[in-house]
Design a protein around this motif. Structure first.
Motif, mmCIF file in Angstrom:
data_model
loop_
_atom_site.group_PDB
_atom_site.id
_atom_site.type_symbol
_atom_site.label_atom_id
_atom_site.label_comp_id
_atom_site.label_asym_id
_atom_site.label_seq_id
_atom_site.Cartn_x
_atom_site.Cartn_y
_atom_site.Cartn_z
ATOM 1 N N LEU A 153 -61.679 26.182 -7.596
ATOM 2 C CA LEU A 153 -62.681 26.079 -6.518
ATOM 3 C C LEU A 153 -62.220 26.298 -5.128
ATOM 4 O O LEU A 153 -62.995 27.191 -4.496
ATOM 5 C CB LEU A 153 -63.521 24.614 -6.457
ATOM 6 C CG LEU A 153 -64.174 24.015 -7.934
ATOM 7 C CD1 LEU A 153 -64.892 22.993 -7.678
ATOM 8 C CD2 LEU A 153 -65.116 25.422 -8.319
ATOM 9 N N TRP A 192 -73.044 26.615 -0.369
ATOM 10 C CA TRP A 192 -72.911 27.121 -1.669
ATOM 11 C C TRP A 192 -73.009 25.564 -2.549
ATOM 12 O O TRP A 192 -72.460 24.688 -2.224
ATOM 13 C CB TRP A 192 -71.664 27.633 -2.027
ATOM 14 C CG TRP A 192 -71.394 29.310 -1.498
ATOM 15 C CD1 TRP A 192 -70.650 29.534 -0.335
ATOM 16 C CD2 TRP A 192 -71.949 30.232 -2.028
ATOM 17 N NE1 TRP A 192 -70.632 30.837 -0.430
ATOM 18 C CE2 TRP A 192 -71.489 31.356 -1.332
ATOM 19 C CE3 TRP A 192 -72.960 30.305 -3.166
ATOM 20 C CZ2 TRP A 192 -71.995 32.671 -1.709
ATOM 21 C CZ3 TRP A 192 -73.554 31.893 -3.504
ATOM 22 C CH2 TRP A 192 -72.971 32.956 -2.524
ATOM 23 N N LEU A 234 -72.231 24.530 -6.553
ATOM 24 C CA LEU A 234 -71.638 25.043 -7.796
ATOM 25 C C LEU A 234 -72.587 24.428 -8.901
ATOM 26 O O LEU A 234 -72.933 23.229 -8.973
ATOM 27 C CB LEU A 234 -70.317 24.220 -8.005
ATOM 28 C CG LEU A 234 -69.609 24.343 -9.531
ATOM 29 C CD1 LEU A 234 -69.530 25.730 -9.510
ATOM 30 C CD2 LEU A 234 -68.197 23.572 -9.415
ATOM 31 N N SER A 235 -73.201 25.147 -9.849
ATOM 32 C CA SER A 235 -74.067 24.894 -10.739
ATOM 33 C C SER A 235 -73.621 24.632 -12.167
ATOM 34 O O SER A 235 -73.522 23.788 -12.929
ATOM 35 C CB SER A 235 -75.117 25.999 -10.905
ATOM 36 O OG SER A 235 -75.985 25.819 -12.167
ATOM 37 N N SER A 260 -67.666 30.563 -13.328
ATOM 38 C CA SER A 260 -68.632 29.613 -12.470
ATOM 39 C C SER A 260 -69.647 30.264 -11.984
ATOM 40 O O SER A 260 -70.002 31.300 -11.965
ATOM 41 C CB SER A 260 -67.788 29.163 -11.322
ATOM 42 O OG SER A 260 -67.424 30.210 -10.371
ATOM 43 N N TRP A 265 -72.963 29.803 -9.118
ATOM 44 C CA TRP A 265 -73.206 29.360 -7.873
ATOM 45 C C TRP A 265 -74.674 29.653 -7.171
ATOM 46 O O TRP A 265 -74.966 30.587 -7.533
ATOM 47 C CB TRP A 265 -72.303 29.638 -6.724
ATOM 48 C CG TRP A 265 -70.947 29.439 -7.007
ATOM 49 C CD1 TRP A 265 -70.068 30.089 -8.020
ATOM 50 C CD2 TRP A 265 -70.100 28.471 -6.634
ATOM 51 N NE1 TRP A 265 -68.693 29.617 -7.934
ATOM 52 C CE2 TRP A 265 -68.817 28.551 -6.948
ATOM 53 C CE3 TRP A 265 -70.299 27.343 -5.444
ATOM 54 C CZ2 TRP A 265 -67.648 27.524 -6.645
ATOM 55 C CZ3 TRP A 265 -69.009 26.547 -5.351
ATOM 56 C CH2 TRP A 265 -67.841 26.677 -5.749
ATOM 57 N N SER A 294 -67.388 17.435 -6.982
ATOM 58 C CA SER A 294 -67.583 17.936 -8.246
ATOM 59 C C SER A 294 -66.169 17.775 -9.184
ATOM 60 O O SER A 294 -66.321 17.891 -10.559
ATOM 61 C CB SER A 294 -67.760 19.455 -8.086
ATOM 62 O OG SER A 294 -68.616 20.001 -6.915
#
Lengths: 254, 254
Positions: free
Chosen positions: A35, A59, A61-62, A111, A113, A177
């Protein structure tokens, strides 16, 4: 812009305090490192803190998935490459490749986003930002790992509870996260970890947790040594995770 | 060897995931950073892992105190100097100075270390090691902060319990030195932290904790915003700590 210019490459050291009982970097710190790379890379390409602050957006993070063939041992140097694989209207895919000091690939990451407006918390159209310049960074570079899975528990058992504390909370006021990764791996006893390694770890982030709130962890072993996990705050789903272990003796290096 | 050659100097970035709810580096990560510097510095001077491994010995942190006037904010660069102040038969004093990106001192640290034989767990005579060469590194450099205190609770109240988990445990199989800092700061509610900053933090390490063991935390406010803490495993003392807060608005920068 050549494909190579679109790839960020960063060097790290596996610090002793970031290693677990096996003397290898913990999955939480590997996540932290990836990250950071995402952050450094987007920052140096016009989508960093200054742009975000001026445009009142951030942003989010999903999804996050990491696959490791070999984790760096303490004091090992390792390198991380990161690049943008795709940009859609609401999401962008950012990938990672992890190299050991000898230059051999030891893992990959994926990742997903979104960008949201800080005030409304609504997602923004990525293709409209910065005159659509984000698409200039899309890069065709191999990432031979499966995309993040659809995780859905059928018969999850409650396996733990955790009250979020000061050290879990970031500048946004919620559990960061990376802390979820640690809390999820803490559901497994030390002996279980010592005889195995985590080969794949996935997170799907859904909602936020604030200090003092109680998280409940549900777990289901969906295949041998593969665990699907749901983390809930009362009835609210906070995140889902999948953890795949293999025996330490299994040689699944590339 | 000149005095300057005896001082190690290292540069760091306050990473977002290492910052707390105030957006400043957490005291746990500052401690982590100082201990890394101690490690880098002793390693480059002949007392690193190779020497330790070959001689079946290891450094053990006995006391640690950090005083901060201003903590680096996220994305700030900062520098740490470290040097050996004294060497006695059983202990050595290693100090630290922390500088912000502008070169202003923002904090100091003091640490006390012993070296033990890994098998017998008995302390070794530092003056006899490496032909006494450790004394070559003694350096006269200012560290204007009080030495570690004698901490002894008179009327400690039980304020929390914590069961050590996988993520607390290092390669030696016990809770790592830094995790105690996080667990002790977690005894204070988020609101308490948000309106204050930690100006001094001290640890005196006494015994080890293993995974699954329960730590009980006792606390006494010995002066306004100054707390003495004892951490015990049943009746066994594990460590003592002192935490000094000041209001965020107090200007006690140098």
């Amino acid at each position: 812009m050549t494909e190579n210019n679109k790839i960020g490459r960063y060097t790290f050291l596996a610090e002793p305090f970031h290693c677990d009982s096996s003397g290898k970097l913990s999955m939480g710190y590997m996540g932290n490192t990836l990250l950071n790379c995402a952050d450094f890379h987007s920052k140096s390409r016009g989508f960093g803190m200054t742009y975000l602050h001026d445009h009142n957006c951030t942003w989010v993070l999903s999804r996050f998935a990491i696959e490791m063939y070999e984790m760096p041992a303490q004091y090992d140097r390792f390198e991380v490459e990161t690049w943008v694989e795709n940009v859609y209207r609401l999401f962008t895919d950012r990938n990672f490749a992890i190299y050991n000091a000898a230059g051999t690939i030891i893992g990959y990451g994926r990742s997903v986003w979104a960008m949201i407006d800080v005030t409304t918390r609504k997602p923004l159209d990525l293709l409209a930002l910065h005159s659509g310049s984000i698409t200039d960074y899309i890069c065709d570079h191999p990432c031979p790992m499966d995309k993040p899975s659809r995780i859905k528990l059928r018969e999850g058992q409650e396996v733990g509870r955790y009250v979020a504390r000061y050290s879990d909370i970031d500048i946004n006021g919620h559990v960061n996260s990376i802390k979820y990764i640690d809390h999820i791996l803490d559901l497994f006893p030390l002996d279980y970890h010592l005889s195995r390694k985590v080969t794949r770890f996935e997170m799907a982030y859904v909602a936020e947790t604030y200090c003092g709130e109680t998280l409940t962890f549900y777990r289901e072993e969906t295949a041998p040594q593969t665990f699907d996990i749901e983390v809930k705050k009362e009835e609210t789903l906070i995140c889902r995770s999948r953890v795949c272990f293999s025996d330490q003796t299994t040689n699944n290096e590339q």
